[in-house]
Design an enzyme around this catalytic site. Structure first.
Site, short mmCIF file in Angstrom:
data_model
loop_
_atom_site.label_atom_id
_atom_site.label_comp_id
_atom_site.label_asym_id
_atom_site.label_seq_id
_atom_site.Cartn_x
_atom_site.Cartn_y
_atom_site.Cartn_z
N LYS A 66 0.84 -1.19 0.00
CA LYS A 66 0.00 0.00 0.00
C LYS A 66 0.88 1.24 0.00
O LYS A 66 1.90 1.30 0.70
CB LYS A 66 -0.91 -0.02 1.23
CG LYS A 66 -1.96 1.09 1.27
CD LYS A 66 -2.88 0.90 2.47
CE LYS A 66 -3.95 1.97 2.56
NZ LYS A 66 -4.87 1.77 3.72
N SER A 100 -9.83 1.80 2.78
CA SER A 100 -8.96 2.61 1.94
C SER A 100 -7.96 1.79 1.15
O SER A 100 -7.35 2.28 0.19
CB SER A 100 -8.23 3.62 2.82
OG SER A 100 -7.35 2.96 3.73
N SER A 104 -10.05 -0.85 7.00
CA SER A 104 -9.50 -0.61 5.66
C SER A 104 -8.75 -1.77 5.05
O SER A 104 -8.32 -1.70 3.91
CB SER A 104 -8.59 0.63 5.67
OG SER A 104 -9.35 1.80 5.84
#
Length: 480
Positions: free
Chosen positions: A74, A149, A173
């Site tokens: 990420k 997210s 998330s």
């Protein structure tokens, strides 16, 4: 092949890490333009890492438990000398001078980092529509969101770009996009995985964890990245958990509680999946009962005061002076205002304003103080529940993946996507989402297993039992 299978075959010399990587890069090249899972693809660096793994095997050395396994990171995990954007314009041009501990541990274990994945800006969102670099699309249906997210990480695993990806989980998330994309998503106990090098959103809630196509792959990844780190003051002084060895131990005589408080607020397919998951565990020998924990419904309002409050503090460092974007002005105040105005997106600004208001004089006790009291009630309610049950079972999300644009203009509706996942973050407990069903439209439905702090081994045994009971075709990369 799964990560476990890839690593075994590479360590045994049956397959070359370079060949494994090229297969995944070919899939990535074919589908990435339509999925947009990545902000940065590191093909050159990945090839060099794969060749180094092959050289280790040829020299008779063990490259590590992730040998040759492609891994996606990420893009809020720092990588020295490589762009780290947090999905935001305000970090434009910034290249960190250090690498996140989890990224270093992946490399040391023989993992091959293939790229940095897209995310909602500063991890604030539930759909990956808030990225400054455009949305990521759900590989199951390109007209729908992948969740957020960590939507890019979830989509990268679901599309077959990498068998393992790392994300961060502040209020769901990891688990929420895992459920919407039909992959396994694991949030560990707070402090079990170092946050050093994770760009902060809400420091008392943030936790790094893996996405994977199988429970075993998620367990392998957590064994690699967990463990004490002196660079993180919140890191627990404990070794990494041993998970893989006990995955097949089953659930006989385990006490499982189905948290009934969430069920009225979720879609029929999500509700039915939890009921079916409970029946599957009962058939495997577990003792399954419904349990009421009404305090969990305090999680959502408490979170959306605590997290923005911490974000307003953490994001104050982006001022146009030290790093990232700078929009000049006649004085420092104007420069700071212009930089933050142009660098931050609407959702980040919204949460900064909420958090600053909640912390302001005259409102602190009424909002932030009350939210912390609600957090304590959630923690105590979980403690009481775990005196009766070994693990808890809930929906992961209130619905399956929703169409782009359907919630982006209604913040409250978007925030409700985190209803079932937030309580575990407030308590600091581990939780895992496992794909368990498909909706009538063929979209994945996840169920969530919760456990008390440091209960990952037991939790993953339950997750493995659910994975084995899931209908055929529920898990695995999506083929176009």
């Amino acid at each position: 092949m799964t990560a476990v299978e890839i690593a075994r075959s590479v360590r045994a010399g049956e397959r070359r890490a370079r060949d494994v990587l090229e297969e995944h890069l070919a899939v990535l090249e074919a589908r990435e333009p339509e999925v947009h899972a990545f902000t940065l693809v590191l093909a050159t660096e990945a090839r060099a890492a794969a060749d180094a793994v092959d050289a280790s095997v040829a020299a008779g050395r063990d490259p590590g438990p992730l040998a040759g396994t492609p891994v996606a990171l990420k893009d809020n995990l720092c990588t020295r000398g490589l762009p780290t954007t947090c999905g935001s314009r305000i970090l434009e041009g910034w290249r960190p001078p250090y690498t996140a501990t989890v990224a270093s541990r992946v490399a040391a274990a023989g993992g091959v980092v293939v790229g940095k994945t897209n995310l909602d800006e500063f991890a604030m969102g539930s759909s990956t529509e808030n990225s400054a670099f455009g949305p990521t699309r759900n590989p199951h249906d390109l007209s729908r969101v992948p969740g957020g997210s960590s939507g890019g990480s979830a989509a990268s695993v679901a599309a077959g770009f990498a068998p393992v990806a790392l994300g961060s989980d502040t209020g769901g998330s990891i688990r929420q996009p895992a459920a919407l994309c039909g992959v396994v998503g694991l949030k560990p106990t707070y402090g079990a995985v170092s946050r050093y090098g994770l760009i902060a959103f809400a420091s008392s809630l943030d936790q790094i964890g893996p996405f994977a196509t199988t429970v075993a792959d998620a367990a392998l990844a957590l064994e690699v990245i967990a463990g004490h780190d002196p660079m993180d003051s919140t890191s627990l002084d404990l070794p990494a958990p041993t998970l893989l060895a006990s995955l097949s131990d089953g659930v006989s005589e385990l006490r499982v509680g189905i948290v009934e408080d969430f069920l009225p607020d979720v879609s029929p397919e999500c509700r039915a999946s939890v009921v079916a998951a409970g029946e599957a565990l009962a058939a495997a020998g577990a003792k399954v009962e419904d349990v009421a924990i009404p305090e969990v419904l305090l999680g959502l309002p408490a979170y959306y005061l605590i997290a923005p409050a911490e974000a307003s503090s953490n994001l104050s460092r982006y001022d146009g002076v030290r790093y990232g974007l700078r929009v000049d002005g006649p004085d420092s105040e104007t420069m700071n205002s212009r930089t933050r105005g142009e660098g931050f997106g609407a959702e980040v600004k919204r949460r900064i304003m909420i958090g600053t208001y909640a912390l302001s004089a005259g409102y602190y006790d009424a909002y932030y103080g009350q939210a912390q009291k609600a957090r304590t009630l959630v923690i105590r309610a979980f403690e009481a529940a775990y005196r009766t049950f070994d693990v808890l079972l809930t929906p992961t999300t209130p619905s399956v993946a929703f169409p782009f644009g359907s919630k982006v203009d209604d913040p409250i509706e978007m925030y409700l996507c985190d209803l079932c996942s937030i309580p575990s973050n407030l308590a600091g407990h581990p939780a895992v989402s496992v794909p368990f069903a498909l909706s009538p439209d063929g979209l994945p439905v996840g169920v969530q297993v919760l456990a008390p702090a440091l209960g990952e081994a037991l939790m993953m045994r339950v997750a493995a039992s659910l994975e084995a009971a899931a209908p055929p075709g529920v898990r695995g990369p999506v083929t176009p």
